[in-house]
Motif scaffolding. Sequence first.
Motif, PDB file in Angstrom:
ATOM      1  N   THR A 140       0.829  -1.203   0.000  1.00  0.00           N
ATOM      2  CA  THR A 140       0.000   0.000   0.000  1.00  0.00           C
ATOM      3  C   THR A 140       0.866   1.257   0.000  1.00  0.00           C
ATOM      4  N   LEU A 141       0.344   2.279  -0.657  1.00  0.00           N
ATOM      5  CA  LEU A 141       0.921   3.616  -0.586  1.00  0.00           C
ATOM      6  C   LEU A 141      -0.071   4.499   0.151  1.00  0.00           C
ATOM      7  N   LEU A 142       0.406   5.214   1.138  1.00  0.00           N
ATOM      8  CA  LEU A 142      -0.456   6.100   1.912  1.00  0.00           C
ATOM      9  C   LEU A 142      -0.418   7.490   1.287  1.00  0.00           C
ATOM     10  N   THR A 143      -1.587   7.977   0.919  1.00  0.00           N
ATOM     11  CA  THR A 143      -1.705   9.238   0.200  1.00  0.00           C
ATOM     12  C   THR A 143      -2.110  10.368   1.135  1.00  0.00           C
ATOM     13  N   ALA A 144      -1.461  11.510   0.969  1.00  0.00           N
ATOM     14  CA  ALA A 144      -1.883  12.747   1.621  1.00  0.00           C
ATOM     15  C   ALA A 144      -2.578  13.604   0.573  1.00  0.00           C
ATOM     16  N   MET A 145      -3.667  14.250   0.964  1.00  0.00           N
ATOM     17  CA  MET A 145      -4.396  15.112   0.034  1.00  0.00           C
ATOM     18  C   MET A 145      -3.675  16.450  -0.080  1.00  0.00           C
ATOM     19  N   ARG A 146      -3.382  16.839  -1.298  1.00  0.00           N
ATOM     20  CA  ARG A 146      -2.504  18.001  -1.502  1.00  0.00           C
ATOM     21  C   ARG A 146      -3.165  19.319  -1.091  1.00  0.00           C
ATOM     22  N   HIS A 147      -4.501  19.357  -0.971  1.00  0.00           N
ATOM     23  CA  HIS A 147      -5.160  20.586  -0.546  1.00  0.00           C
ATOM     24  C   HIS A 147      -5.308  20.661   0.969  1.00  0.00           C
ATOM     25  N   GLY A 165       3.754  -3.804   5.279  1.00  0.00           N
ATOM     26  CA  GLY A 165       2.899  -3.746   4.100  1.00  0.00           C
ATOM     27  C   GLY A 165       2.781  -2.398   3.420  1.00  0.00           C
ATOM     28  N   VAL A 166       3.156  -1.319   4.092  1.00  0.00           N
ATOM     29  CA  VAL A 166       3.129  -0.005   3.447  1.00  0.00           C
ATOM     30  C   VAL A 166       4.453   0.200   2.724  1.00  0.00           C
ATOM     31  N   VAL A 167       4.386   0.417   1.418  1.00  0.00           N
ATOM     32  CA  VAL A 167       5.613   0.491   0.611  1.00  0.00           C
ATOM     33  C   VAL A 167       5.965   1.907   0.187  1.00  0.00           C
ATOM     34  N   GLY A 168       5.104   2.885   0.495  1.00  0.00           N
ATOM     35  CA  GLY A 168       5.452   4.239   0.094  1.00  0.00           C
ATOM     36  C   GLY A 168       4.398   5.263   0.467  1.00  0.00           C
ATOM     37  N   PHE A 169       4.683   6.490   0.049  1.00  0.00           N
ATOM     38  CA  PHE A 169       3.861   7.668   0.339  1.00  0.00           C
ATOM     39  C   PHE A 169       3.509   8.327  -0.994  1.00  0.00           C
ATOM     40  N   ASP A 170       2.428   9.095  -0.981  1.00  0.00           N
ATOM     41  CA  ASP A 170       1.964   9.725  -2.213  1.00  0.00           C
ATOM     42  C   ASP A 170       1.194  10.986  -1.850  1.00  0.00           C
ATOM     43  N   ILE A 171       1.112  11.934  -2.784  1.00  0.00           N
ATOM     44  CA  ILE A 171       0.153  13.020  -2.639  1.00  0.00           C
ATOM     45  C   ILE A 171      -0.747  13.013  -3.863  1.00  0.00           C
ATOM     46  N   ALA A 172      -2.011  13.362  -3.665  1.00  0.00           N
ATOM     47  CA  ALA A 172      -2.978  13.339  -4.764  1.00  0.00           C
ATOM     48  C   ALA A 172      -4.038  14.395  -4.515  1.00  0.00           C
ATOM     49  N   GLY A 173      -4.925  14.545  -5.492  1.00  0.00           N
ATOM     50  CA  GLY A 173      -5.976  15.544  -5.413  1.00  0.00           C
ATOM     51  C   GLY A 173      -5.803  16.586  -6.501  1.00  0.00           C
ATOM     52  N   ALA A 174      -6.631  17.607  -6.475  1.00  0.00           N
ATOM     53  CA  ALA A 174      -6.580  18.658  -7.490  1.00  0.00           C
ATOM     54  C   ALA A 174      -5.195  19.296  -7.515  1.00  0.00           C
ATOM     55  N   GLU A 175      -4.598  19.386  -8.712  1.00  0.00           N
ATOM     56  CA  GLU A 175      -3.231  19.890  -8.828  1.00  0.00           C
ATOM     57  C   GLU A 175      -3.162  21.413  -8.855  1.00  0.00           C
ATOM     58  N   ALA A 176      -4.074  22.058  -9.583  1.00  0.00           N
ATOM     59  CA  ALA A 176      -4.019  23.510  -9.753  1.00  0.00           C
ATOM     60  C   ALA A 176      -4.142  24.218  -8.403  1.00  0.00           C
ATOM     61  N   GLY A 177      -3.170  25.041  -8.107  1.00  0.00           N
ATOM     62  CA  GLY A 177      -3.191  25.786  -6.856  1.00  0.00           C
ATOM     63  C   GLY A 177      -2.576  25.062  -5.680  1.00  0.00           C
ATOM     64  N   TYR A 178      -2.221  23.792  -5.866  1.00  0.00           N
ATOM     65  CA  TYR A 178      -1.654  23.001  -4.765  1.00  0.00           C
ATOM     66  C   TYR A 178      -0.406  22.283  -5.262  1.00  0.00           C
ATOM     67  N   PRO A 179       0.682  23.012  -5.473  1.00  0.00           N
ATOM     68  CA  PRO A 179       1.903  22.420  -6.015  1.00  0.00           C
ATOM     69  C   PRO A 179       2.525  21.439  -5.031  1.00  0.00           C
TER      70      PRO A 179
END
Length: 250
Positions: A140-147, A165-179
């Motif tokens: 699993t990759l644990l995602t943080a919401m970029r906003h 079991g956790v193999v990584g980290f990620d960020i996701a969500g609307a990209e515009a305005g949240y670099p």
Amino acid sequence: MSQRPTPDEIRRAPKVLLHDHLDGGLRAETIVDLARETGYDRLPTTDPDNLRQWFEEASDSGSLVRYLETFDHTVGVMQTRESLVRVAAECAEDLAADGVVYAEVRYAPEQHTTTGLSLDQVVEAVLEGFGQVPGIKVGTLLTAMRHQARSMEIAELAVRYRDVGVVGFDIAGAEAGYPPTRHLDAFEYLQRENAHFTIHAGEAFGLPSIWQAIQWCGADRLGHGVRIIDDISASEDGTAKLGRLAALRP
């Protein structure tokens, strides 16, 4: 001339899947069941066939915003330990049925705490569900919401569970305005911990998002990155000419 493989042969061939979203592949019947069990009353329809069609139309609409709205309903029914275990187990079952032998499935723990589950309880429920299915290994990759502003907390969570079991980290969500640079402290922490991370970049915001994810944040892998095509042009002889982004090497 070699014969093209049939759909059944492709399904049975062992495969690796590196980008999948836990809350993006629920069975329609499961969504209806969980909505009834948990009291979620905002589904557009409670008929599984009609609900499946609604999801397919939204997903194929060409609008990222409309597509992301579908997750309101899947996340809405994934707020209990039991629902998370079931969804994770069914995810692994469906992937294994398609011949996947190794998968990395991502989700945002912070989105599954509205009924009182802690972040740790969310992670442990998902890992339990994945562990119920033989014949496939799921990381699993644990995602943080970029906003949001919880990326450091989620990064620490990923490191805490990386040996189980956790193999990584990620960020996701609307990209515009949240670099991605908005979460630079989390990426620097992960680098110090020798932890892996991916970044959703270059799907909706374009080349600047990709540049920041690679050059500023040091992403191991990009989620999507399809706008890299904007950095590729054709020479007079028809060969591809790579720009500064497309020419980057890890």
